[in-house]
Design an enzyme around this catalytic site. Sequence first.
Site, PDB file in Angstrom:
ATOM      1  N   CYS A  91       0.813  -1.223   0.000  1.00 21.80           N
ATOM      2  CA  CYS A  91       0.000   0.000   0.000  1.00 21.80           C
ATOM      3  C   CYS A  91       0.843   1.268   0.000  1.00 21.80           C
ATOM      4  CB  CYS A  91      -0.964  -0.004   1.186  1.00 21.80           C
ATOM      5  SG  CYS A  91      -0.160  -0.023   2.800  1.00 21.80           S
ATOM      6  N   HIS A 144      -1.735   0.706   7.319  1.00 24.73           N
ATOM      7  CA  HIS A 144      -2.286   0.645   5.965  1.00 24.73           C
ATOM      8  C   HIS A 144      -2.683   2.049   5.512  1.00 24.73           C
ATOM      9  CE1 HIS A 144      -3.870  -1.595   2.573  1.00 24.73           C
ATOM     10  NE2 HIS A 144      -4.935  -0.820   2.597  1.00 24.73           N
ATOM     11  N   HIS A 160      -5.772   1.333  -3.066  1.00 29.17           N
ATOM     12  CA  HIS A 160      -4.787   0.833  -2.101  1.00 29.17           C
ATOM     13  C   HIS A 160      -4.331  -0.541  -2.563  1.00 29.17           C
ATOM     14  CE1 HIS A 160      -7.703  -1.955   0.040  1.00 29.17           C
ATOM     15  NE2 HIS A 160      -8.470  -1.287  -0.805  1.00 29.17           N
TER      16      HIS A 160
END
Length: 188
Positions: A91, A144, A160
Site C-alpha cells: 500500500c 495501511h 490501495h
Amino acid sequence: MRPFICIFLVLCLASCGSGKNSKTTAQKRKISVAAADNARRGNAYSPKPRKAVEVTNSNSLSKADKVINTALTFSGVRYKFGGTTQKGMDCSGLLYVSFGKHDIQLPRTSIHMAEEGKKIRVRDVEKGDLLFFKTKRRAKRINHVGMVVAVENNEIKFIHASSSRGVTVSSLREGFWNQAFVKATRIL
C-alpha cells in the site's frame, strides 16, 4: 531457525496488507460522510481497472488527478510486501511511486506517511487525500494507507494495495475498511 522466526514475525507485524476478520464486534463504528459539492472536488469519473482517466489535454488535470491516474495504472498488480513495481507492491509503495512520479516526495511507510500533511475530517476529504487504517485487531499503530480517488453520493472510494486483492479500489462504506479507519490527511 530462530532468526528466521524473528524475521517472519517482524514482517507479519509490519505488513501493510489487510487481514479480514470473520468475527464482528458488538460495537460497530460508524463514519458518516457529508459530501461537499462535486464541482469543488471534480468527481466526474468512475475508476476503471488499469486505465487512467481519459482526457485530451493533460495540462487541464489537477495534480491530484495526475497522481490518481498514475495509481490507477497499477490496478490489478499483486500484493508484495515492500514492492514498488508492476511485479508487486504494497500500500505505501503504491502511493510512494504514484506521488513520486509527480515530484511529490512521501515517506516510504504508511506509519511515516501518516505524520505528513494536514489532518482533515473524513467529511471534508477530496480526491488525492490519504486515508489511514489499523487493519489488525489490536494494532497499536497505523499499518495501511489508501488514496481517495472519488467522493460520489457520500461514498468515499480509495485505491490501495491489500494482501488479499492486490491494487484495487475499495469503498470506505465497506464494513472492514470503515471499522479500521483511523484518520485522513491532505498532502496536496
